[in-house]
Each structure stands twice: as structure tokens, then as C-alpha cells.
Design a protein around this motif. Structure first.
Motif, PDB file in Angstrom:
ATOM      1  N   ARG A 109     -41.990  -1.030  30.693  1.00 26.40           N
ATOM      2  CA  ARG A 109     -40.425  -0.841  30.838  1.00 26.40           C
ATOM      3  C   ARG A 109     -39.731  -1.624  29.537  1.00 26.40           C
ATOM      4  O   ARG A 109     -38.490  -1.706  29.612  1.00 26.40           O
ATOM      5  N   ARG A 112     -37.645   1.671  28.930  1.00 24.88           N
ATOM      6  CA  ARG A 112     -36.461   1.746  29.864  1.00 24.88           C
ATOM      7  C   ARG A 112     -35.898   1.244  29.235  1.00 24.88           C
ATOM      8  O   ARG A 112     -34.814   1.055  29.435  1.00 24.88           O
ATOM      9  N   LYS A 237     -40.055   1.784  39.320  1.00 26.82           N
ATOM     10  CA  LYS A 237     -38.849   1.978  40.381  1.00 26.82           C
ATOM     11  C   LYS A 237     -37.850   1.225  40.226  1.00 26.82           C
ATOM     12  O   LYS A 237     -37.495   0.123  40.120  1.00 26.82           O
ATOM     13  N   GLU A 238     -36.844   2.290  40.873  1.00 26.73           N
ATOM     14  CA  GLU A 238     -35.285   2.238  39.721  1.00 26.73           C
ATOM     15  C   GLU A 238     -34.729   0.955  40.344  1.00 26.73           C
ATOM     16  O   GLU A 238     -33.770   0.613  40.030  1.00 26.73           O
ATOM     17  N   ALA A 239     -34.556   0.191  41.634  1.00 28.02           N
ATOM     18  CA  ALA A 239     -35.175  -0.714  42.397  1.00 28.02           C
ATOM     19  C   ALA A 239     -35.017  -1.717  41.641  1.00 28.02           C
ATOM     20  O   ALA A 239     -34.290  -2.920  41.452  1.00 28.02           O
ATOM     21  N   SER A 240     -36.105  -1.983  40.337  1.00 31.56           N
ATOM     22  CA  SER A 240     -36.624  -3.397  40.431  1.00 31.56           C
ATOM     23  C   SER A 240     -35.748  -4.084  39.171  1.00 31.56           C
ATOM     24  O   SER A 240     -34.368  -3.418  38.647  1.00 31.56           O
TER      25      SER A 240
END
Length: 243
Positions: A109, A112, A237-240
Motif C-alpha cells: 500500500r 502504491r 482493491k481499486e475502490a479501497s
């Protein structure tokens, strides 16, 4: 030669908290041990860019003020960590991490967050992880007592000087893994590829058992939904809401 008689790479992070999606790295260590070669250790202190809660500082000893004054930029530290682990993985060395899904997910994380290619994207399925926590729960499932690194060091007669400092914890995790592998043929004689795949299943079973325990325990039912079964990395997850 059995995997645990060769080179191992200990990896450990100390962080601002325990939420892999929002907390940040404070200190880190990558240490290579064993294989009849000298120990090689690198450590980092990062300025996480956010305040370090008092509770976290009490654990690892790094305050917000110290991190801001002495820490390197977080992006630089994260890049160094990813690059260091890429070198280890490409040389076929297993990464030893206590509760690996926390440390590896935290690093993922952070990468990213700072626009750095995550370790999993760079090395793909070459990553091989050894998790003393997963191994211990597998070989001694019904032992009473805690399962922290301190507990495991005590049980397996491994010295632990400076618990909750990244370098001490990384080295201790390797020593515990060595002890378990030397004591239990199921672990020590396994091929590294096989052991990695087995731990995926063992970690899932252990997590499902914990979730079931929470569901059956009055006052803890709400904790069941927070148990993650993925190992050694919780998928992104992209939505996180990753900030």
C-alpha cells in the motif's frame, strides 16, 4: 540442501498503527542471514508524513518529532525496501516475516501511495515467504499461550534483544523459522515452493478458525468480519480508500 540451511532474508516493519490501508511505515529492516555467509543488515527510519500516535510510539520508541527530524522521506524508504526485496527474491532467497500478510501488505500500500511499482508487480509469483506465525500454529496447533514473536522466541529458545525494533524482530523471525524447520520435518524437508503454497492453505484455515471463534464468543462476534484469510498479501482493491 534443506531451505532453512541456506540464506534467509528477514523483513520487518514498525508502523504508525495496524491498519494496512491507512497507516504508514516508520522503521524497517531487511537482513540476510545463514547459508554460511556473514549477516548483512540494512535498516531505515522514515518520516511517515503523518503523526505517530502515542500508543505506537510506546511500542517501537519512535516519536513524531524524531521521525521528522531524523527520518528519510517515506517514498525514498519505500523504494529502497521494494528494491532490496526484489534483489532477494530474484536470487531465490525466501523472505521470512512474522505475520507476513501485515508487513507485505503494508509495503504494497505504501508503494502504491507513492507511485512505486509494488513488489508483487515486479517479482510476480517468484516471491517465496516463510511466516513463523503460520508455521508455529501449524506444527503446534493446540499449545496454550500467546503467539507473538516474543512468545515464539521464548518457546523456541531464541534470544530477542530489543523487541519491537525492526532489526531485532527481523533477525529473531529468521531464528524462529530455523528452529521450527529443524524440529519439524514437515516444514524442514519441504521444498520451498511447496512450503509457500502450503502456508497459503494453512493461513486460510487458521484465519477461518479465528473468525469462527469470534462468532462463538459473546462480545467478540463483531470481530469475525475483520479477519482476513489471504496470505502472504491482502489483494489491493481499486475502490479501497487508500490515502
Amino acid at each position: 540442501m534443506s531451505w532453512y540451511l541456506g540464506r534467509m532474508c528477514g523483513f520487518d516493519l514498525e508502523t504508525t498503527g495496524i491498519d494496512v490501508e491507512t497507516d504508514r511505515i516508520v522503521t524497517a529492516c531487511i537482513v540476510q542471514v545463514g547459508g554460511n555467509h556473514p549477516t548483512a543488515s540494512d535498516t531505515w527510519l522514515a518520516d511517515p508524513g503523518i503523526d505517530i500516535p502515542e500508543e505506537a510510539a510506546k511500542v517501537h520508541g519512535i516519536t513524531t518529532e524524531q521521525a521528522r527530524a531524523e527520518g528519510h522521506p517515506a517514498a525514498s524508504v519505500v523504494q529502497d525496501l521494494v528494491s532490496g526485496l526484489v534483489q532477494v527474491v530474484t536470487h531465490g532467497i525466501p523472505v521470512v516475516a512474522m505475520n507476513a500478510s501485515f508487513d507485505l501488505t503494508m509495503l504494497d500500500r505504501e508503494a502504491r501511495r507513492h507511485g512505486i511499482a509494488p513488489l508483487s508487480d515486479v517479482v510476480g509469483d517468484e516471491l517465496r515467504v516463510v511466516d513463523p506465525r503460520v508455521l508455529d500454529k501449524r506444527v503446534d496447533r493446540y499449545r496454550r499461550g500467546g503467539r507473538t514473536l516474543t512468545d515464539l522466541c521464548r518457546h523456541y529458545d531464541v534470544p530477542l534483544d530489543g523487541a519491537h525494533s525492526a532489526d531485532a524482530d527481523a533477525i529473531a523471525a529468521c531464528r524462529v523459522a530455523w528452529r521450527i524447520a529443524s524440529r519439524y520435518p514437515e516444514v524442514g524437508r519441504a521444498l520451498l515452493d511447496e512450503l509457500h503454497d502450503q502456508q497459503i492453505g494453512w493461513a486460510r484455515e487458521q484465519a477461518e478458525g479465528l473468525a469462527d471463534y469470534f462468532r462463538r464468543t459473546p462480545g467478540k462476534e463483531h470481530q469475525a468480519d475483520g479477519v482476513r484469510t489471504e496470505w502472504p498479501l491482502i489483494p489491493f482493491k481499486e475502490a479501497s480508500d487508500v490515502r
